[in-house]
Design a protein around this motif. Structure first.
Motif, mmCIF file in Angstrom:
data_model
loop_
_atom_site.group_PDB
_atom_site.id
_atom_site.type_symbol
_atom_site.label_atom_id
_atom_site.label_comp_id
_atom_site.label_asym_id
_atom_site.label_seq_id
_atom_site.Cartn_x
_atom_site.Cartn_y
_atom_site.Cartn_z
ATOM 1 N N GLY A 1 26.460 32.381 36.878
ATOM 2 C CA GLY A 1 27.429 31.931 37.872
ATOM 3 C C GLY A 1 28.726 32.719 37.816
ATOM 4 N N MET A 2 29.183 33.011 36.603
ATOM 5 C CA MET A 2 30.404 33.815 36.469
ATOM 6 C C MET A 2 30.180 35.222 37.003
ATOM 7 S SD MET A 2 32.222 32.722 32.915
ATOM 8 C CE MET A 2 30.812 32.336 31.905
ATOM 9 N N ALA A 3 29.010 35.790 36.729
ATOM 10 C CA ALA A 3 28.710 37.145 37.221
ATOM 11 C C ALA A 3 28.683 37.160 38.751
ATOM 12 C CB ALA A 3 27.376 37.617 36.652
ATOM 13 N N LEU A 4 28.100 36.137 39.359
ATOM 14 C CA LEU A 4 28.085 36.068 40.819
ATOM 15 C C LEU A 4 29.492 35.915 41.385
ATOM 16 C CD1 LEU A 4 24.957 33.835 41.499
ATOM 17 C CD2 LEU A 4 25.248 36.248 42.054
ATOM 18 N N ALA A 5 30.305 35.107 40.729
ATOM 19 C CA ALA A 5 31.682 34.913 41.194
ATOM 20 C C ALA A 5 32.478 36.210 41.114
ATOM 21 C CB ALA A 5 32.356 33.822 40.378
ATOM 22 N N VAL A 6 32.317 36.937 40.020
ATOM 23 C CA VAL A 6 33.030 38.216 39.863
ATOM 24 C C VAL A 6 32.569 39.202 40.919
ATOM 25 C CG1 VAL A 6 33.250 40.220 38.350
ATOM 26 C CG2 VAL A 6 33.560 37.931 37.423
ATOM 27 N N THR A 7 31.269 39.259 41.156
ATOM 28 C CA THR A 7 30.740 40.172 42.164
ATOM 29 C C THR A 7 31.259 39.814 43.554
ATOM 30 O OG1 THR A 7 28.746 40.442 40.844
ATOM 31 C CG2 THR A 7 28.609 41.114 43.130
ATOM 32 N N ALA A 8 31.294 38.538 43.868
ATOM 33 C CA ALA A 8 31.786 38.105 45.179
ATOM 34 C C ALA A 8 33.269 38.426 45.344
ATOM 35 C CB ALA A 8 31.544 36.608 45.357
ATOM 36 N N MET A 9 34.059 38.158 44.323
ATOM 37 C CA MET A 9 35.496 38.459 44.393
ATOM 38 C C MET A 9 35.732 39.950 44.564
ATOM 39 S SD MET A 9 37.592 35.993 44.412
ATOM 40 C CE MET A 9 39.127 36.481 43.668
ATOM 41 N N ILE B 1 34.980 40.961 48.131
ATOM 42 C CA ILE B 1 35.967 40.506 49.115
ATOM 43 C C ILE B 1 37.313 41.199 48.914
ATOM 44 C CG2 ILE B 1 37.253 38.488 49.919
ATOM 45 C CD1 ILE B 1 34.798 36.800 49.069
ATOM 46 N N TYR B 2 37.742 41.282 47.668
ATOM 47 C CA TYR B 2 39.040 41.872 47.343
ATOM 48 C C TYR B 2 38.838 42.988 46.320
ATOM 49 C CZ TYR B 2 40.606 37.406 49.232
ATOM 50 O OH TYR B 2 40.808 36.320 50.022
ATOM 51 N N PRO B 3 38.548 44.213 46.752
ATOM 52 C CA PRO B 3 38.231 45.274 45.794
ATOM 53 C C PRO B 3 39.401 45.687 44.892
ATOM 54 C CG PRO B 3 38.043 46.065 48.060
ATOM 55 C CD PRO B 3 38.379 44.628 48.120
ATOM 56 N N VAL C 1 41.630 43.620 43.507
ATOM 57 C CA VAL C 1 42.173 42.490 42.745
ATOM 58 C C VAL C 1 42.329 42.840 41.264
ATOM 59 C CG1 VAL C 1 40.147 41.157 42.031
ATOM 60 C CG2 VAL C 1 42.163 39.992 42.777
ATOM 61 N N TRP C 2 41.426 43.627 40.698
ATOM 62 C CA TRP C 2 41.496 43.963 39.271
ATOM 63 C C TRP C 2 42.688 44.865 38.993
ATOM 64 C CZ3 TRP C 2 38.907 40.357 37.412
ATOM 65 C CH2 TRP C 2 37.738 39.921 38.007
ATOM 66 N N ARG C 3 42.981 45.798 39.908
ATOM 67 C CA ARG C 3 44.172 46.646 39.724
ATOM 68 C C ARG C 3 45.437 45.805 39.797
ATOM 69 N NH1 ARG C 3 43.777 50.476 44.215
ATOM 70 N NH2 ARG C 3 41.688 49.729 44.510
ATOM 71 N N ARG C 4 45.478 44.864 40.723
ATOM 72 C CA ARG C 4 46.649 43.999 40.840
ATOM 73 C C ARG C 4 46.840 43.147 39.594
ATOM 74 N NH1 ARG C 4 46.690 41.432 46.885
ATOM 75 N NH2 ARG C 4 46.669 43.385 48.024
ATOM 76 N N MET C 5 45.751 42.598 39.075
ATOM 77 C CA MET C 5 45.844 41.776 37.866
ATOM 78 C C MET C 5 46.359 42.606 36.700
ATOM 79 S SD MET C 5 42.417 39.459 38.154
ATOM 80 C CE MET C 5 42.458 39.047 36.436
ATOM 81 N N LYS C 6 45.881 43.826 36.574
ATOM 82 C CA LYS C 6 46.320 44.708 35.489
ATOM 83 C C LYS C 6 47.813 45.018 35.642
ATOM 84 C CE LYS C 6 44.952 49.034 33.319
ATOM 85 N NZ LYS C 6 44.060 50.186 33.408
#
Length: 50
Positions: free
Chosen positions: A13-21, A24-26, A28-33
């Motif tokens: 479920g976590m893997a699916l959520a990460v993939t979906a996010m 949708i928002y490619p 997001v990981w750069r922004r979080m960093k």
């Protein structure tokens, strides 16, 4: 046996959520960093810690 199934289900479920996010928002990981670095700097400069 049930605990293994629950654990694998949670991981899946976590893997699916990460993939979906990421789909949708490619960026997001750069922004979080970036925001994490800003928060760390703000905490270090905080007068409450001195």
């Amino acid at each position: 046996m049930k605990a293994t199934g629950v654990g694998l289900g949670m991981i899946g479920g976590m893997a699916l959520a990460v993939t979906a996010m990421n789909a949708i928002y490619p960026d997001v990981w750069r922004r979080m960093k970036r925001d994490g670095k800003r928060a760390a700097k703000a905490i270090q400069k905080s007068p409450l810690l001195k």
